[in-house]
Design an enzyme around this catalytic site. Sequence first.
Site, PDB file in Angstrom:
ATOM      1  N   SER A   1       1.999  -4.259   7.887  1.00 60.53           N
ATOM      2  CA  SER A   1       0.900  -3.850   7.014  1.00 60.53           C
ATOM      3  C   SER A   1       0.027  -2.787   7.682  1.00 60.53           C
ATOM      4  CB  SER A   1       0.044  -5.062   6.644  1.00 60.53           C
ATOM      5  OG  SER A   1      -1.118  -4.678   5.946  1.00 60.53           O
TER       6      SER A   1
ATOM      7  N   HIS B   1       0.813  -1.214   0.000  1.00 62.47           N
ATOM      8  CA  HIS B   1       0.000   0.000   0.000  1.00 62.47           C
ATOM      9  C   HIS B   1       0.847   1.266   0.000  1.00 62.47           C
ATOM     10  CE1 HIS B   1       0.540  -0.455   4.462  1.00 62.47           C
ATOM     11  NE2 HIS B   1       0.613   0.864   4.408  1.00 62.47           N
TER      12      HIS B   1
ATOM     13  N   GLY C   1       3.531   5.539   9.331  1.00 66.85           N
ATOM     14  CA  GLY C   1       4.916   5.615   8.899  1.00 66.85           C
ATOM     15  C   GLY C   1       5.682   4.342   9.154  1.00 66.85           C
TER      16      GLY C   1
ATOM     17  N   SER D   1       4.563   1.422   8.320  1.00 60.74           N
ATOM     18  CA  SER D   1       4.207   0.469   7.274  1.00 60.74           C
ATOM     19  C   SER D   1       5.430  -0.003   6.504  1.00 60.74           C
ATOM     20  CB  SER D   1       3.225   1.103   6.291  1.00 60.74           C
ATOM     21  OG  SER D   1       1.918   1.041   6.769  1.00 60.74           O
TER      22      SER D   1
ATOM     23  N   ASP E   1      -0.482  -7.455   0.645  1.00 66.40           N
ATOM     24  CA  ASP E   1       0.103  -6.157   1.007  1.00 66.40           C
ATOM     25  C   ASP E   1       1.621  -6.287   1.011  1.00 66.40           C
ATOM     26  OD1 ASP E   1       0.435  -3.541   1.656  1.00 66.40           O
ATOM     27  OD2 ASP E   1      -0.354  -3.677   3.696  1.00 66.40           O
TER      28      ASP E   1
END
Length: 380
Positions: A349, A224, A332, A334, A252
């Site tokens: 994720s 993402h 942030g 991720s 993801d």
Amino acid sequence: MKRSTSLRAAAAALLLTVGLGGAHAGTAQATPAAAPPMASAGLFEAMGQDLGLTAAQAKERLRAEKAAAAVEQKARKTAGGAYGGSWFEPATGRLVVALTDRSEEADVRALGADTRIVRHSAVALDRAKARLDRLSAPAGVAGWHVDPEANSVVVTVVRAERDATAVRSFVEEARGNGPVTVAEAATAPRTYAAGTVGGDPYYTGNVRCSIGFSVHGGFVTAGHCGRAGAAVRGWDGSAMGTFQGSSFPGDDYAYVSIHSGWWTVPVVLGWGATPDRLVRGSGEAPVGASICRSGSTTRWHCGTVLAKNETVNYSQGAVHQMTKTSVCAEGGDSGGAFISGDQAQGVTSGGWGNCSSGGETWFQPINEILGRYGLTLHTA
């Protein structure tokens, strides 16, 4: 990025390493003569903060979890069709293996595991979950996963939406597809990308994310965070690489190739909470095992593996085959690395909550990403 004599610059650029002294770039990938211990005093402190363990307890738990991971692989093969799933039990320091047939108990116990007799096999539970994956879930349903300890598929609903008509209808339909129990979450899950702010991140467009693990030729991260073809900038704003592949929702994960002037190292950033962690493989930790996460916003935090093969229902769409943990995260983080001991586990994720009040976080398992793009993990 201009080559620096400090690994701190290189590692911060990759968001995987921080200075290992004043080593030059030419020696960044050198393997030490002797392997370091699986855990350090800093890691024990982090596990103490997030898991409430003393240093001695943390050391013993890591040892027991490593042994349980090895037993899990053998138990699955030994039990065959009677295998009902397994989990690490912190109270005993042993793996518990669920079985649908008592005749397999002696052989599994001989491997060093405890056993529990259950009604449904892991194959049957996975099939039930797969049927749920074909359903369309409302926003009030946070996700669903197979829980070997409960011997059912657990559907998690958002507490405030549990009595909504659409949620109740989904749960009713889910129960018609197999053994289902219902749990509640405080809020709906969300991804952990964030707008551009300072720190040691990478950027794509106006989104900041965290690098997961170095692979030969680049790194893996969350899907993402960017689409295939999107340009990536490093921590210093200079051109870093390009998204070569990306999948979200459904999955993801993403693969970013890096440009000349950047390089990869088999390290996860410890942010001063623990020495930077060398990555030596990607052996999968069992449910119940301790696990730690490194990210550009909240840095280093630890917790436990809560569930595997969970479908997470984000607002953008469902993501399948995720692993749920009790580790906190924020915007942030991720794409950042989940690691157990020295074994890579996956990339961050999303989740719910934060690192002040707590929460839960999901990661995309690393081995699936490596297989999808034909990548080789950079290991020490």
